[in-house]
Design a protein around this motif. Structure first.
Motif, PDB file in Angstrom:
ATOM      1  N   SER A 191       0.824  -1.214   0.000  1.00 51.97           N
ATOM      2  CA  SER A 191       0.000   0.000   0.000  1.00 51.97           C
ATOM      3  C   SER A 191       0.854   1.258   0.000  1.00 51.97           C
ATOM      4  O   SER A 191       0.384   2.347  -0.344  1.00 51.97           O
ATOM      5  CB  SER A 191      -0.942   0.005   1.210  1.00 51.97           C
ATOM      6  OG  SER A 191      -0.204   0.146   2.424  1.00 51.97           O
ATOM      7  N   LYS A 192       2.139   1.125   0.367  1.00 51.00           N
ATOM      8  CA  LYS A 192       3.046   2.276   0.379  1.00 51.00           C
ATOM      9  C   LYS A 192       3.577   2.619  -1.016  1.00 51.00           C
ATOM     10  O   LYS A 192       4.173   3.678  -1.208  1.00 51.00           O
ATOM     11  CB  LYS A 192       4.241   1.989   1.298  1.00 51.00           C
ATOM     12  CG  LYS A 192       3.885   1.882   2.776  1.00 51.00           C
ATOM     13  CD  LYS A 192       5.146   1.630   3.579  1.00 51.00           C
ATOM     14  CE  LYS A 192       4.861   1.591   5.067  1.00 51.00           C
ATOM     15  NZ  LYS A 192       6.103   1.375   5.851  1.00 51.00           N
ATOM     16  N   LEU A 193       3.376   1.706  -1.967  1.00 46.46           N
ATOM     17  CA  LEU A 193       3.915   1.938  -3.303  1.00 46.46           C
ATOM     18  C   LEU A 193       3.035   2.916  -4.081  1.00 46.46           C
ATOM     19  O   LEU A 193       1.801   2.832  -4.019  1.00 46.46           O
ATOM     20  CB  LEU A 193       4.022   0.610  -4.054  1.00 46.46           C
ATOM     21  CG  LEU A 193       5.022  -0.373  -3.441  1.00 46.46           C
ATOM     22  CD1 LEU A 193       4.854  -1.757  -4.023  1.00 46.46           C
ATOM     23  CD2 LEU A 193       6.446   0.105  -3.649  1.00 46.46           C
ATOM     24  N   PHE A 251       4.754  -3.727 -11.865  1.00 44.33           N
ATOM     25  CA  PHE A 251       3.344  -3.347 -11.894  1.00 44.33           C
ATOM     26  C   PHE A 251       2.856  -3.483 -13.333  1.00 44.33           C
ATOM     27  O   PHE A 251       3.303  -2.765 -14.220  1.00 44.33           O
ATOM     28  CB  PHE A 251       3.158  -1.913 -11.386  1.00 44.33           C
ATOM     29  CG  PHE A 251       3.411  -1.789  -9.929  1.00 44.33           C
ATOM     30  CD1 PHE A 251       2.374  -1.901  -9.019  1.00 44.33           C
ATOM     31  CD2 PHE A 251       4.697  -1.621  -9.442  1.00 44.33           C
ATOM     32  CE1 PHE A 251       2.609  -1.827  -7.661  1.00 44.33           C
ATOM     33  CE2 PHE A 251       4.946  -1.540  -8.084  1.00 44.33           C
ATOM     34  CZ  PHE A 251       3.897  -1.643  -7.188  1.00 44.33           C
ATOM     35  N   GLU A 252       1.992  -4.457 -13.536  1.00 45.09           N
ATOM     36  CA  GLU A 252       1.522  -4.754 -14.883  1.00 45.09           C
ATOM     37  C   GLU A 252       0.240  -3.981 -15.170  1.00 45.09           C
ATOM     38  O   GLU A 252      -0.710  -3.986 -14.378  1.00 45.09           O
ATOM     39  CB  GLU A 252       1.261  -6.252 -15.034  1.00 45.09           C
ATOM     40  CG  GLU A 252       1.203  -6.722 -16.463  1.00 45.09           C
ATOM     41  CD  GLU A 252       2.106  -7.919 -16.704  1.00 45.09           C
ATOM     42  OE1 GLU A 252       2.766  -7.951 -17.755  1.00 45.09           O
ATOM     43  OE2 GLU A 252       2.153  -8.822 -15.849  1.00 45.09           O
ATOM     44  N   SER A 253       0.216  -3.319 -16.330  1.00 45.58           N
ATOM     45  CA  SER A 253      -0.939  -2.518 -16.705  1.00 45.58           C
ATOM     46  C   SER A 253      -2.153  -3.400 -16.976  1.00 45.58           C
ATOM     47  O   SER A 253      -2.049  -4.464 -17.577  1.00 45.58           O
ATOM     48  CB  SER A 253      -0.612  -1.692 -17.946  1.00 45.58           C
ATOM     49  OG  SER A 253      -1.768  -1.009 -18.398  1.00 45.58           O
ATOM     50  N   ARG A 254      -3.319  -2.924 -16.528  1.00 51.57           N
ATOM     51  CA  ARG A 254      -4.572  -3.621 -16.820  1.00 51.57           C
ATOM     52  C   ARG A 254      -5.158  -3.158 -18.153  1.00 51.57           C
ATOM     53  O   ARG A 254      -6.129  -3.725 -18.637  1.00 51.57           O
ATOM     54  CB  ARG A 254      -5.587  -3.371 -15.699  1.00 51.57           C
ATOM     55  CG  ARG A 254      -5.142  -3.857 -14.323  1.00 51.57           C
ATOM     56  CD  ARG A 254      -6.231  -3.607 -13.302  1.00 51.57           C
ATOM     57  NE  ARG A 254      -5.784  -3.839 -11.940  1.00 51.57           N
ATOM     58  CZ  ARG A 254      -5.779  -5.019 -11.327  1.00 51.57           C
ATOM     59  NH1 ARG A 254      -6.193  -6.102 -11.984  1.00 51.57           N
ATOM     60  NH2 ARG A 254      -5.363  -5.140 -10.085  1.00 51.57           N
ATOM     61  N   GLU A 255      -4.564  -2.081 -18.738  1.00 50.14           N
ATOM     62  CA  GLU A 255      -5.069  -1.511 -19.989  1.00 50.14           C
ATOM     63  C   GLU A 255      -4.038  -1.715 -21.098  1.00 50.14           C
ATOM     64  O   GLU A 255      -2.840  -1.531 -20.879  1.00 50.14           O
ATOM     65  CB  GLU A 255      -5.365  -0.018 -19.826  1.00 50.14           C
ATOM     66  CG  GLU A 255      -6.315   0.323 -18.680  1.00 50.14           C
ATOM     67  CD  GLU A 255      -7.724  -0.143 -18.945  1.00 50.14           C
ATOM     68  OE1 GLU A 255      -8.072  -0.295 -20.137  1.00 50.14           O
ATOM     69  OE2 GLU A 255      -8.476  -0.370 -17.980  1.00 50.14           O
ATOM     70  N   PHE A 298      12.878   9.712 -11.073  1.00 49.37           N
ATOM     71  CA  PHE A 298      13.313   9.498  -9.699  1.00 49.37           C
ATOM     72  C   PHE A 298      12.382  10.201  -8.718  1.00 49.37           C
ATOM     73  O   PHE A 298      11.838  11.271  -9.009  1.00 49.37           O
ATOM     74  CB  PHE A 298      14.747   9.999  -9.527  1.00 49.37           C
ATOM     75  CG  PHE A 298      15.726   9.253 -10.390  1.00 49.37           C
ATOM     76  CD1 PHE A 298      16.387   8.135  -9.917  1.00 49.37           C
ATOM     77  CD2 PHE A 298      15.962   9.660 -11.700  1.00 49.37           C
ATOM     78  CE1 PHE A 298      17.256   7.437 -10.720  1.00 49.37           C
ATOM     79  CE2 PHE A 298      16.834   8.966 -12.512  1.00 49.37           C
ATOM     80  CZ  PHE A 298      17.490   7.851 -12.015  1.00 49.37           C
ATOM     81  N   LEU A 299      12.219   9.601  -7.538  1.00 48.29           N
ATOM     82  CA  LEU A 299      11.347  10.182  -6.526  1.00 48.29           C
ATOM     83  C   LEU A 299      11.797   9.757  -5.141  1.00 48.29           C
ATOM     84  O   LEU A 299      12.523   8.778  -4.970  1.00 48.29           O
ATOM     85  CB  LEU A 299       9.900   9.755  -6.755  1.00 48.29           C
ATOM     86  CG  LEU A 299       9.552   8.267  -6.591  1.00 48.29           C
ATOM     87  CD1 LEU A 299       8.084   8.124  -6.205  1.00 48.29           C
ATOM     88  CD2 LEU A 299       9.811   7.488  -7.880  1.00 48.29           C
ATOM     89  N   VAL A 300      11.368  10.525  -4.153  1.00 53.31           N
ATOM     90  CA  VAL A 300      11.543  10.170  -2.745  1.00 53.31           C
ATOM     91  C   VAL A 300      10.183   9.727  -2.241  1.00 53.31           C
ATOM     92  O   VAL A 300       9.184  10.424  -2.426  1.00 53.31           O
ATOM     93  CB  VAL A 300      12.060  11.376  -1.929  1.00 53.31           C
ATOM     94  CG1 VAL A 300      12.050  11.055  -0.439  1.00 53.31           C
ATOM     95  CG2 VAL A 300      13.459  11.767  -2.384  1.00 53.31           C
ATOM     96  N   THR A 301      10.127   8.551  -1.619  1.00 49.63           N
ATOM     97  CA  THR A 301       8.830   7.998  -1.223  1.00 49.63           C
ATOM     98  C   THR A 301       8.994   7.111   0.011  1.00 49.63           C
ATOM     99  O   THR A 301      10.102   6.933   0.522  1.00 49.63           O
ATOM    100  CB  THR A 301       8.221   7.194  -2.390  1.00 49.63           C
ATOM    101  OG1 THR A 301       6.913   6.742  -2.045  1.00 49.63           O
ATOM    102  CG2 THR A 301       9.081   5.993  -2.742  1.00 49.63           C
TER     103      THR A 301
END
Length: 280
Positions: free
Chosen positions: A74-76, A100-104, A155-158
């Protein structure tokens, strides 16, 4: 002498690498046994080979509980209505990688690469993110004649997807597909065959080798150690293309400034690359 904490961290990394994913090991039982008895193999490689053998024995239910204890998905930073979480698919020298596989059909799938290092200091995380982005842009510049070699990366901080941990530096990159092959592990004859069908691939391999050699002469060795870091992937026309998935690390060309074992492997990988470029 390296500290106990270092060896404990490496052991934890090995266990997570093998048991943190549902994907079965690619290596056969006999290959893992070969690694265990090979005196030239690094201790970490022997340890993970032993774990891969054990993975086939330990019940799936136990492995599943271990994975659940590690991560809080849930943190992703993904919308789970648009993407299905496929779990941990790999671990490199600096990152563990989630798919993370796209559903579309019209939306690509992505990998989320989370740095091993975590910190509760926001300024420290921002500094590391800036460094990682700078490394990425510098490497892109080195391979400017090959604009499609290095995929776009953000890139991101998370939050850390690992439970009970602080923040991390991470990046998001388009998923290149499941049908990718490690470049340096591919037999020369297979590479020749691919290049015979695809002159652009042949040109890219020679360019890639040339830049690597130039950087070595300038005092740096590009990190080619990671499995499936430089790969053959398929383009829109289903032709093989060369892709450099994680181009962030360079090693010093000075053997006194790099771990001797890693330095020797890096030199061997560079020599293999140059040999391939000369023989295709």
């Amino acid at each position: 002498m390296k500290s106990f904490d270092h060896y404990r961290e490496m052991a934890n990394q090995g266990v997570e690498e093998v048991f943190g994913t549902e994907i079965p090991p690619e290596e056969s039982l006999w290959k893992n046994i070969g690694i265990l008895v090979d005196p030239q193999e690094h201790k970490f490689q022997k340890f993970t080979a032993f774990l891969r053998i054990a993975k086939g024995i330990i019940p799936d239910s136990v492995q599943e509980k271990y994975r659940e204890s590690l991560y809080d998905t849930s943190k992703l930073p993904f919308n789970f209505d648009e993407f299905s979480y496929e779990g941990l698919i790999g671990m490199g020298g600096e990152n563990y990688v989630f798919l993370f596989e796209s559903r579309e059909k019209d939306i690509p799938s992505f990998v989320f690469k989370a740095d091993y290092r975590d910190s509760c200091d926001a300024d420290d995380l921002l500094r590391v993110a800036k460094e990682r982005k700078g490394e990425y842009e510098w490497m892109k510049e080195q391979f400017s004649e090959m604009p499609d070699l290095i995929p776009e990366e953000h890139f991101l901080v998370t939050e850390n997807p690992k439970k009970d941990r602080c923040g991390i530096v991470a990046s998001v990159q388009k998923f290149m597909g499941r049908d990718i092959k490690d470049f340096l592990s591919t037999p020369l004859e297979d590479i020749r065959e691919m290049c015979g069908r695809n002159k652009e691939l042949k040109s890219d391999i020679k360019k890639f080798a040339s830049v690597n050699m130039k950087m070595y002469e300038e005092g740096n060795i590009i990190d080619l150690l990671g499995k499936k870091n430089v790969v053959f992937a398929k383009n829109e026309e289903e032709k093989e293309k060369l892709v450099f998935l994680d181009p962030h690390v360079t090693l010093s060309g000075d053997s006194d400034k790099t771990d001797p074992h890693i330095f020797e492997i890096a030199k061997e990988r560079l020599a293999r690359l140059i040999h391939i470029a000369e023989e295709i």
